[in-house]
Write an enzyme that holds these catalytic residues in place. Structure first.
Site, PDB file in Angstrom:
ATOM      1  N   PRO A  48      43.244  40.119  41.134  1.00 13.29           N
ATOM      2  CA  PRO A  48      42.190  39.768  40.179  1.00 13.29           C
ATOM      3  C   PRO A  48      40.865  40.510  40.355  1.00 13.29           C
ATOM      4  O   PRO A  48      39.851  39.938  40.754  1.00 13.29           O
ATOM      5  CB  PRO A  48      42.020  38.274  40.420  1.00 13.29           C
ATOM      6  CG  PRO A  48      42.340  38.108  41.874  1.00 13.29           C
ATOM      7  CD  PRO A  48      43.436  39.092  42.155  1.00 13.29           C
ATOM      8  N   CYS A  49      40.861  41.793  40.026  1.00 10.31           N
ATOM      9  CA  CYS A  49      39.640  42.584  40.185  1.00 10.31           C
ATOM     10  C   CYS A  49      38.504  42.071  39.298  1.00 10.31           C
ATOM     11  O   CYS A  49      37.342  42.362  39.576  1.00 10.31           O
ATOM     12  CB  CYS A  49      39.906  44.058  39.918  1.00 10.31           C
ATOM     13  SG  CYS A  49      40.662  44.415  38.331  1.00 10.31           S
ATOM     14  N   HIS A  50      38.821  41.267  38.295  1.00 15.79           N
ATOM     15  CA  HIS A  50      37.765  40.687  37.452  1.00 15.79           C
ATOM     16  C   HIS A  50      36.912  39.683  38.226  1.00 15.79           C
ATOM     17  O   HIS A  50      35.840  39.319  37.781  1.00 15.79           O
ATOM     18  CB  HIS A  50      38.369  40.014  36.210  1.00 15.79           C
ATOM     19  CG  HIS A  50      39.307  38.905  36.521  1.00 15.79           C
ATOM     20  ND1 HIS A  50      40.633  39.123  36.845  1.00 15.79           N
ATOM     21  CD2 HIS A  50      39.116  37.569  36.576  1.00 15.79           C
ATOM     22  CE1 HIS A  50      41.221  37.959  37.077  1.00 15.79           C
ATOM     23  NE2 HIS A  50      40.320  36.994  36.919  1.00 15.79           N
TER      24      HIS A  50
END
Length: 100
Positions: free
Chosen positions: A54-56
């Site tokens: 989850p780079c967000h």
């Protein structure tokens, strides 16, 4: 993919749960390279495993969302879907949901 990138993705996925965020610098510290926040940003930009990794959830130190490899609207949408409030590109309640 470099070992550094692999470590970034591994730690992010394991340590930052839904509904929370971490700063680029915070993730750099978690992986043992406290000054490598720009390299963390680069790794997030190249993340081939999104949204499983989850780079967000990785944001700027001031609570701004920062950039996103895709449309920033995708980062906002994914963040909101996890219960993270975003207004004008900033995380609401940043101090409470940011992992340090």
């Amino acid at each position: 993919m470099t070992k550094f990138q692999q470590r970034c993705y591994q730690i992010l996925k394991a340590e930052v749960p839904k509904g929370h965020v971490i700063t680029y610098g915070g993730l750099a510290k978690l992986i043992g390279h406290p000054n490598a926040y720009r390299a963390v940003g680069s790794a997030m930009n190249k993340n081939p495993f999104a949204p499983e990794v989850p780079c967000h959830r990785v944001v700027k130190a001031n609570g701004e969302l920062g950039s996103f490899a895709d449309d920033i609207g995708v980062k906002i949408k994914r963040s909101k879907a996890e219960g993270v409030e975003v207004k004008n590109g900033n995380i609401i309640n940043f101090q409470h949901i940011c992992i340090r």
